[in-house]
Enzyme design. Structure first.
Site, mmCIF file in Angstrom:
data_model
loop_
_atom_site.group_PDB
_atom_site.id
_atom_site.type_symbol
_atom_site.label_atom_id
_atom_site.label_comp_id
_atom_site.label_asym_id
_atom_site.label_seq_id
_atom_site.Cartn_x
_atom_site.Cartn_y
_atom_site.Cartn_z
ATOM 1 C CG ASP A 47 -1.787 1.189 1.362
ATOM 2 O OD1 ASP A 47 -2.982 1.063 1.026
ATOM 3 O OD2 ASP A 47 -1.316 2.262 1.796
ATOM 4 C CE1 TYR A 52 0.559 7.965 2.655
ATOM 5 C CE2 TYR A 52 1.146 5.748 1.983
ATOM 6 C CZ TYR A 52 0.300 6.612 2.650
ATOM 7 O OH TYR A 52 -0.796 6.113 3.304
ATOM 8 C CE LYS A 77 -3.787 4.685 1.114
ATOM 9 N NZ LYS A 77 -2.355 4.423 1.048
ATOM 10 C CG HIS A 110 -4.698 9.759 0.943
ATOM 11 N ND1 HIS A 110 -3.379 9.756 0.603
ATOM 12 C CD2 HIS A 110 -4.740 9.209 2.178
ATOM 13 C CE1 HIS A 110 -2.657 9.240 1.590
ATOM 14 N NE2 HIS A 110 -3.463 8.905 2.559
#
Length: 281
Positions: A47, A52, A77, A110
């Site tokens: 994931d 990120y 996401k 998200h």
């Protein structure tokens, strides 16, 4: 007892491995090795998220593993800040380029609001975003679509115009914080719940009551916390960087008794409860 190859069923028939390897807060310069190590250890569900900042390295770690793409389950996401139809389509293309994959197994919105405006109402914009998610799904480039951090209202809002309802809702969930309203609504509507922060971002480690139950099974608090989530039919996303922790989190060859599950489910929240705000990660 849980194996990394065990799966839950998403309502469209897609099988999703019961434990995921989460990559939030894993810096880009460590993500490639962490993902490669996780896959080598036996994880098949990875994931990540555009925000990120490690999608490129996650993609490289996937390739380094040498495991066939069809044997892996990859999630990413759409940024919480993206609240337009066109923006969602554009960000999806960025994610696919970063990961260098032909398809995703799961793509999530998200959050229902931008991270700088937690709790703000973006109902109208989320309908546009979901329209884009449905289009991405229909293109065949993702096997399943869902959301993250959506409460009951946010889910209902999207579902009132959706032709494809969300398949997954990834929320903060751990011993002492099990979001009963969201979880109950999701399960009634065949939406699989995923648990980020199954260890309460480390907040459970020194909980004496949890430790006592973990000792009974001769397991660590993280192992107990992960198995607890699974036995509630929720999918945990433990994160680790060091290989020994990555390996330890997979040792789930025990079953928590019904009595102990009842005790754990009744525990008060002792960890700091907050949304994973990736922009502050």
């Amino acid at each position: 007892m849980t194996k990394l190859t065990d799966t839950f069923d998403i309502y469209n028939g897609v099988k999703i491995p019961k434990v995921a390897f989460g990559t939030w807060q894993i810096p880009a310069n460590q993500a490639r090795k962490a993902v490669s190590d996780a896959i080598e250890t036996g994880y098949r569900h990875i994931d990540t998220a555009l925000v990120y900042g490690n999608e490129v390295e996650v993609g490289q770690g996937i390739k380094d593993s040498g495991v066939k793409r069809e044997d892996l389950f990859i999630t990413s996401k759409l940024p919480a800040e993206t609240k337009s139809y066109k923006g969602a389509l554009a960000d999806f293309e960025t994610t696919m380029k970063n990961l260098d994959l032909d398809y995703l197994d799961l793509y999530l919105v998200h959050a229902p609001w931008p991270w700088g405006e937690i709790g703000a109402n973006y109902d109208k914009e989320n309908l546009e975003v979901w329209r884009a998610m449905e289009e991405i799904y229909k293109s065949g480039r993702v096997k399943a679509v869902g959301v993250s951090n959506f409460n009951v209202h946010d889910l209902q809002n999207v579902m009132k115009t959706a032709t494809i309802k969300p398949m997954v809702d990834q929320i903060q969930y751990y011993i002492g914080f099990t979001e009963p309203k969201i979880t109950e609504f999701a399960k009634k509507n065949d939406i699989l719940v995923e648990a980020y922060s199954p260890l309460a971002t480390g907040g459970l480690i020194n909980n004496k009551d949890v430790l006592k139950i973990a000792e009974k099974y001769n397991v660590s608090v993280p192992q107990l916390a992960i198995q607890f989530v699974i036995q509630n039919d929720v999918l945990p996303l433990p994160k680790a960087v060091h290989k020994e922790h990555i390996v330890a989190n997979t040792k789930l060859d025990f079953e928590i008794s019904a009595e102990d599950m009842k005790t754990l489910n009744a525990m008060p929240d002792t960890a700091p409860s907050h949304f994973h705000n990736p922009t502050q990660g």
